[in-house]
Design a protein around this motif. Structure first.
Motif, short mmCIF file in Angstrom:
data_model
loop_
_atom_site.label_atom_id
_atom_site.label_comp_id
_atom_site.label_asym_id
_atom_site.label_seq_id
_atom_site.Cartn_x
_atom_site.Cartn_y
_atom_site.Cartn_z
N ARG A 170 0.48 -0.93 0.19
CA ARG A 170 -0.02 0.20 0.09
C ARG A 170 0.67 1.29 0.18
NH1 ARG A 170 -5.25 1.52 1.56
NH2 ARG A 170 -6.45 -0.92 1.21
N PRO A 171 1.54 1.43 0.70
CA PRO A 171 2.34 2.83 0.72
C PRO A 171 3.28 2.86 -0.70
CG PRO A 171 3.25 1.25 3.20
CD PRO A 171 2.33 0.73 2.03
N ARG A 172 3.62 1.64 -1.19
CA ARG A 172 4.38 2.26 -2.66
C ARG A 172 3.20 2.30 -3.35
NH1 ARG A 172 8.48 -2.86 -1.55
NH2 ARG A 172 6.49 -3.99 -0.70
N PHE A 173 2.35 1.84 -3.16
CA PHE A 173 1.10 2.41 -4.54
C PHE A 173 0.48 3.24 -3.74
CE2 PHE A 173 -0.25 -2.71 -5.35
CZ PHE A 173 1.13 -3.25 -5.63
N LEU A 174 0.13 3.99 -2.92
CA LEU A 174 -0.14 5.56 -2.54
C LEU A 174 1.24 6.32 -3.65
CD1 LEU A 174 -1.10 7.50 -1.41
CD2 LEU A 174 -0.38 6.86 0.56
N LEU A 175 2.63 6.22 -3.84
CA LEU A 175 3.19 6.52 -4.28
C LEU A 175 3.34 6.24 -5.94
CD1 LEU A 175 5.68 8.31 -4.32
CD2 LEU A 175 7.06 6.47 -4.74
N ALA A 176 3.36 5.84 -6.67
CA ALA A 176 2.85 5.47 -7.34
C ALA A 176 1.68 5.34 -7.92
CB ALA A 176 2.52 3.87 -8.34
N MET A 219 0.08 -24.14 -3.97
CA MET A 219 1.23 -24.72 -4.09
C MET A 219 1.18 -25.55 -3.21
SD MET A 219 5.44 -22.35 -3.96
CE MET A 219 5.16 -21.99 -5.61
N GLY A 220 1.07 -26.24 -3.70
CA GLY A 220 1.01 -28.00 -2.71
C GLY A 220 -0.27 -27.48 -1.68
N GLU A 221 0.43 -27.16 -0.38
CA GLU A 221 -0.54 -26.70 0.60
C GLU A 221 -1.09 -25.50 0.83
OE1 GLU A 221 -3.54 -28.92 1.69
OE2 GLU A 221 -2.53 -30.20 0.02
N THR A 222 0.30 -24.65 0.05
CA THR A 222 0.51 -23.35 0.46
C THR A 222 -0.83 -22.22 -0.82
OG1 THR A 222 2.62 -23.81 1.53
CG2 THR A 222 2.15 -21.37 1.05
N ARG A 223 -1.55 -21.57 -0.28
CA ARG A 223 -2.23 -20.56 -1.02
C ARG A 223 -1.52 -19.47 -0.89
NH1 ARG A 223 -8.17 -20.37 -1.62
NH2 ARG A 223 -7.88 -22.40 -3.11
N ILE A 224 -1.45 -18.84 -2.13
CA ILE A 224 -0.28 -17.66 -2.34
C ILE A 224 -1.05 -16.75 -3.38
CG2 ILE A 224 2.24 -19.31 -2.31
CD1 ILE A 224 1.90 -18.85 -5.29
N TYR A 225 -0.34 -15.43 -3.10
CA TYR A 225 -1.22 -14.38 -3.81
C TYR A 225 -0.20 -14.15 -5.52
CZ TYR A 225 -3.63 -12.46 0.02
OH TYR A 225 -4.63 -12.38 0.86
N CYS A 226 -1.56 -13.92 -6.66
CA CYS A 226 -0.66 -13.45 -7.50
C CYS A 226 -0.57 -12.20 -7.89
CB CYS A 226 -1.30 -14.11 -8.60
SG CYS A 226 -1.48 -16.05 -7.96
N ALA A 227 -0.39 -11.64 -9.00
CA ALA A 227 -0.08 -10.62 -9.39
C ALA A 227 -1.46 -9.69 -9.55
CB ALA A 227 0.52 -10.33 -10.86
N GLY A 228 -2.50 -10.14 -9.73
CA GLY A 228 -3.72 -10.05 -9.77
C GLY A 228 -4.29 -9.17 -8.99
N ALA A 229 -3.96 -10.17 -7.46
CA ALA A 229 -4.71 -9.00 -6.84
C ALA A 229 -3.97 -7.97 -5.87
CB ALA A 229 -3.48 -9.89 -5.24
N LEU A 230 -2.58 -7.76 -6.61
CA LEU A 230 -1.39 -5.97 -6.48
C LEU A 230 -2.43 -5.02 -6.98
CD1 LEU A 230 1.86 -8.32 -5.89
CD2 LEU A 230 0.46 -7.31 -4.47
N ALA A 231 -2.99 -6.00 -8.45
CA ALA A 231 -3.74 -4.73 -9.29
C ALA A 231 -5.09 -4.49 -9.29
CB ALA A 231 -3.25 -5.42 -10.60
N ALA A 232 -5.46 -5.25 -8.49
CA ALA A 232 -6.75 -5.38 -7.58
C ALA A 232 -6.66 -3.91 -7.01
CB ALA A 232 -7.33 -6.28 -6.97
N LEU A 233 -5.19 -4.56 -5.43
CA LEU A 233 -5.40 -3.32 -4.11
C LEU A 233 -4.80 -2.34 -5.16
CD1 LEU A 233 -4.96 -2.03 -1.90
CD2 LEU A 233 -2.86 -2.98 -1.89
N TYR A 234 -4.19 -1.82 -5.85
CA TYR A 234 -3.15 -0.77 -7.03
C TYR A 234 -5.05 0.37 -7.52
CZ TYR A 234 -0.76 2.72 -8.99
OH TYR A 234 -0.52 3.86 -9.93
N GLU A 235 -5.69 -0.75 -8.11
CA GLU A 235 -7.21 -0.11 -9.17
C GLU A 235 -7.71 0.47 -7.55
OE1 GLU A 235 -8.79 -1.70 -12.79
OE2 GLU A 235 -8.60 -3.45 -11.25
N GLU A 236 -8.43 -0.43 -5.99
CA GLU A 236 -9.18 -0.23 -5.40
C GLU A 236 -8.15 1.66 -4.80
OE1 GLU A 236 -9.54 -1.94 -0.86
OE2 GLU A 236 -10.07 -3.09 -2.18
#
Length: 292
Positions: free
Chosen positions: A153-159, A177-194
């Protein structure tokens, strides 16, 4: 109503080609799924073409290397087309500028270093710190195993304040990834748009990656009016993308949403499935527990 099937072979005869997702359908990031591999091999043995259509934010060359490492044999597919391929074209075309901040792990460096033949000798791009950038290329978190979108969020605010457009090379929100759920670029882009920023998307469910896949299929001699079946576990990517392209879809319920359709992953509850899909305004033609 979505028809639940027990195998790909049960419905595949009318189709000339498959657009098959990778993560959650053919492998889990750790190992290939043998039954899924066998299903694709069988489809090809009967004369069909298989396009592995993935939202991986890397050029196909690197995706193929990963498939080899995970044990996916090359006779299970004809083509690999990635979100990275489509997004790369846009990046080298200057869609978000020439001086770019790369938000993503080192494993995605090939996105910048592997220059497609069509862009050889053309104006290039330079990776720079965020403070000097004209735009952002997002391929995922820097540390996908430990970071979440809010960390940015702080870096996106600057951007956002500087008006930087963000090119999202992978519209997926999460993968397992196996049993681990990881975030992808789409989640970051969604926050940036938000936050009010501008994001551009080039993978599923957006048209550019499908256009690229169709062009490459045509180069193999597949007719423009070929019947295509999309296979995937992402309702907002694979299923929505297929609907947008006017092609049929086989929804793999045992992937990202496996806990939504009853206790038996291989036998999704039809009533739960229809209710869940209706809430998301999607209606794939078929569904299956796991690709087999």
């Amino acid at each position: 109503m979505t028809r639940i099937v027990q195998s790909l072979a049960e419905i595949s005869a009318p189709y000339d080609a498959l657009f098959c997702d990778l993560w959650g359908c053919l492998h889990n990031g750790v190992a290939a799924f043998p039954a899924a591999v066998a299903a694709l091999q069988d489809f090809r043995a009967k004369g069909g073409r298989v396009v592995l259509l993935t939202n991986a934010p890397r050029p196909a060359k690197y995706v193929i290397a990963t498939l080899d490492r995970l044990g996916v044999p090359r006779d299970a597919w004809d083509l690999v087309v990635s979100s990275g391929d489509a997004a790369q074209d846009a990046m080298f075309a200057g869609a978000v500028g020439r001086k770019l901040w790369h938000l993503g792990p080192a494993k995605d460096n090939g996105f910048f270093e592997e220059v497609p033949e069509a862009w050889q000798g053309q104006p290039g791009v330079t990776r720079v710190p965020l403070e000097e950038a004209e735009g952002i290329v997002c391929t995922g978190p820097f540390d996908e195993l430990n970071e979440v979108p809010e960390d940015y969020r702080p870096r996106f605010l600057l951007a956002k304040t500087r008006g930087l457009p963000l090119l999202c090379a992978n519209p997926d929100i999460v993968v397992d990834m196996g049993e681990t759920r990881i975030y992808c670029a789409g989640a970051l882009a969604a926050l940036y748009e938000e936050m009010g920023g501008e994001a551009l998307y080039f993978g599923k469910p957006h048209p550019p990656v499908y256009d690229l896949a169709r062009r490459r299929l045509a180069a193999l001699g597949v007719a423009e009016d070929a019947r295509i079946l999309a296979i995937g576990d992402g309702v907002n990517t694979d299923v929505a993308g297929a609907a947008g392209e006017g092609i049929d879809a086989l929804f793999v319920t045992g992937g990202l949403a496996a806990d939504q359709f009853g206790p038996d992953v291989e036998a999704p509850d039809a009533e739960l499935l229809d209710t869940w899909l209706a809430a998301r305004q999607q209606a794939p033609q078929f569904a299956i527990g796991h690709l087999r």
